[in-house]
Design a protein around this motif. Structure first.
Motif, short mmCIF file in Angstrom:
data_model
loop_
_atom_site.label_atom_id
_atom_site.label_comp_id
_atom_site.label_asym_id
_atom_site.label_seq_id
_atom_site.Cartn_x
_atom_site.Cartn_y
_atom_site.Cartn_z
N ARG A 107 21.88 -32.72 -18.88
CA ARG A 107 21.79 -33.40 -20.18
C ARG A 107 22.81 -34.52 -20.31
O ARG A 107 24.00 -34.30 -20.11
N ALA A 108 22.34 -35.72 -20.69
CA ALA A 108 23.23 -36.81 -21.09
C ALA A 108 23.38 -36.70 -22.60
O ALA A 108 22.38 -36.73 -23.34
N TYR A 115 20.12 -35.42 -27.05
CA TYR A 115 20.43 -35.58 -25.63
C TYR A 115 19.18 -35.99 -24.86
O TYR A 115 18.05 -35.88 -25.35
N VAL A 116 19.44 -36.48 -23.63
CA VAL A 116 18.35 -36.79 -22.69
C VAL A 116 18.47 -35.82 -21.52
O VAL A 116 19.53 -35.74 -20.89
N PHE A 117 17.41 -35.07 -21.27
CA PHE A 117 17.39 -34.05 -20.21
C PHE A 117 16.61 -34.59 -19.02
O PHE A 117 15.47 -35.05 -19.16
N SER A 118 17.24 -34.56 -17.84
CA SER A 118 16.57 -35.03 -16.61
C SER A 118 16.25 -33.83 -15.73
O SER A 118 17.16 -33.26 -15.10
N THR A 304 21.77 -43.77 -30.18
CA THR A 304 22.17 -43.08 -31.41
C THR A 304 23.32 -43.89 -32.02
O THR A 304 23.45 -45.08 -31.71
N GLU A 305 24.14 -43.29 -32.88
CA GLU A 305 25.09 -44.08 -33.66
C GLU A 305 25.96 -45.02 -32.83
O GLU A 305 26.04 -46.21 -33.11
N ASP A 306 26.66 -44.48 -31.82
CA ASP A 306 27.61 -45.33 -31.11
C ASP A 306 27.49 -45.22 -29.60
O ASP A 306 28.44 -45.45 -28.87
N ARG A 307 26.33 -44.81 -29.10
CA ARG A 307 26.12 -44.72 -27.66
C ARG A 307 24.62 -44.76 -27.35
O ARG A 307 23.79 -44.63 -28.25
N LYS A 308 24.34 -44.92 -26.08
CA LYS A 308 22.93 -44.91 -25.66
C LYS A 308 22.85 -44.26 -24.28
O LYS A 308 23.83 -44.23 -23.54
N ALA A 309 21.67 -43.71 -23.94
CA ALA A 309 21.47 -43.05 -22.64
C ALA A 309 20.22 -43.63 -21.99
O ALA A 309 19.22 -43.89 -22.67
#
Ligand code: FES
Length: 353
Positions: A107-108, A115-118, A304-309
């Motif tokens: 999960r990132a 989160y982003v699950f790979s 999202t608010e202050d980050r990206k994946a």
């Protein structure tokens, strides 16, 4: 009949008080949106009365006055000018937003519990011919849904059940059959499949193929393995497989989607859809439902608010209820996704701060 005034091209989030009566503005002229202030007098519009239920609750009232489900938003605002705002990913503020480096296994981690699950980074468990992992669960912050990724090839999978829950499958790759409590359905990639509460299932891939299946259950739960498959198929719901059909698409601004499994075939709390996002970044927005999004093709970023994946084909995005977010497609051909929302029945309802 004349048209109402578009008071605002987005819904109004209101916490209604248990048992209280409200009058929703239908003409769009009220200065007290979304409710009536008497400005409709002399027009052909009359306000819509709404009596709140036994508990306080958050509801999205229509602000654009184009809804077909008055007084509530039905997503019609998305097709109005200004109803599907975009965001510039290259703006000065957005260029300062970092790509997340923080991971927890597969999960990132984004803001909130998003989160982003790979799956290719996950450790897979095995049971007979089946390989599987949990991608969305209570342990990972979900309140309403559990999602697993399954791979089956060669022999049929073991029989399994998620107990007294609505279950929706998405066939991500391959073809084969899904046996549901004694009834067998042929399936192929991009089909949605519905399994009723208390039913069991067994998956068999076509010879020489690996079938990849996303399984979602609501409410939260764990898979149970069975020695054999029961024969408690619920014949009150005969249709169990829904295939992609371009004729069934709904436009949502520059995007479109097709509902696959929903209440029309018996699923009361989960709605599954397949959709397309052209190269773009939607303006940050929120939903009142919890969502899991499978990326089928293309690449982009989940912000999202202050980050990206980074997101790529095969990834699953978990989006908690009310989480601020924006999905950007960077591929020239856009991104294809499958989403599952719960509890909810309309994936086009979003709201902006
Ligand atoms: S605000 Fe009117 S349909 Fe959403």
């Amino acid at each position: 009949m004349s048209s109402p005034v578009v008071a605002r091209p987005k819904p109004c989030l209101v916490t209604v008080q248990a048992g209280r009566t409200y009058h929703w503005c239908a003409c769009g002229r009220s200065a007290k949106q979304p409710f009536c202030d008497g400005s409709h007098r002399g027009t052909e519009f009359t306000p819509v009365k709404f009596v709140a239920g036994p508990k306080d609750e958050e509801l999205l009232f229509c602000g654009c006055k184009q809804t077909r489900t008055a007084p509530f938003c039905d997503g019609a605002h998305s097709n109005l000018p200004g109803g599907s705002p975009l965001d510039d990913p290259r703006s000065e503020a957005n260029r300062a937003v970092p790509v997340v480096g923080q991971r927890d296994g597969a999960r990132a981690l984004l803001n909130g519990e998003c989160y982003v699950f790979s799956p290719e980074l996950a450790s897979m468990s095995e049971r007979g011919s089946l390989r599987y992992c949990y991608m969305v669960s209570g342990e990972f912050g979900a309140r309403y849904q559990t999602q697993l990724f399954l791979e089956v090839s060669a022999d049929p999978s073991p029989a399994m059940t998620l107990g007294d829950r609505d279950v929706i499958l998405f066939i991500g790759a391959g073809s084969g059959t899904v046996e549901i409590s004694g009834r067998t359905f042929p399936v192929s990639a991009t089909d949605g499949v519905y399994v009723r509460p208390s039913e069991a299932m067994r998956l068999t891939a076509t010879a020489g193929q690996t079938m990849k299946v996303f399984v979602l259950a609501c409410p939260l739960g764990k898979i149970e393995w069975l020695a054999s498959i029961p024969t408690n198929f619920d014949a009150s719901c005969e249709q169990r497989v829904v295939s992609v059909d371009a004729e069934q698409r709904t436009a949502m601004g520059p995007r479109y989607y097709q509902v696959l499994v929903d209440k029309r075939i018996g699923s009361q709390v989960i709605t599954q859809f397949i959709g397309h996002i052209p190269p773009s970044k939607a303006a940050p927005h929120r939903h009142l439902y919890e969502e899991a999004i499978i990326v089928l093709s293309g690449e982009g970023y989940m912000w999202t608010e202050d980050r990206k994946a980074r997101v790529r084909a095969g990834d699953v995005i978990f989006l908690p209820r009310k989480q601020l977010h924006s999905l950007e497609a960077t591929s020239a051909e856009g991104i294809d996704v499958v989403g599952v929302i719960c509890p909810g029945d309309n994936p086009s309802i979003n709201y902006y701060d």
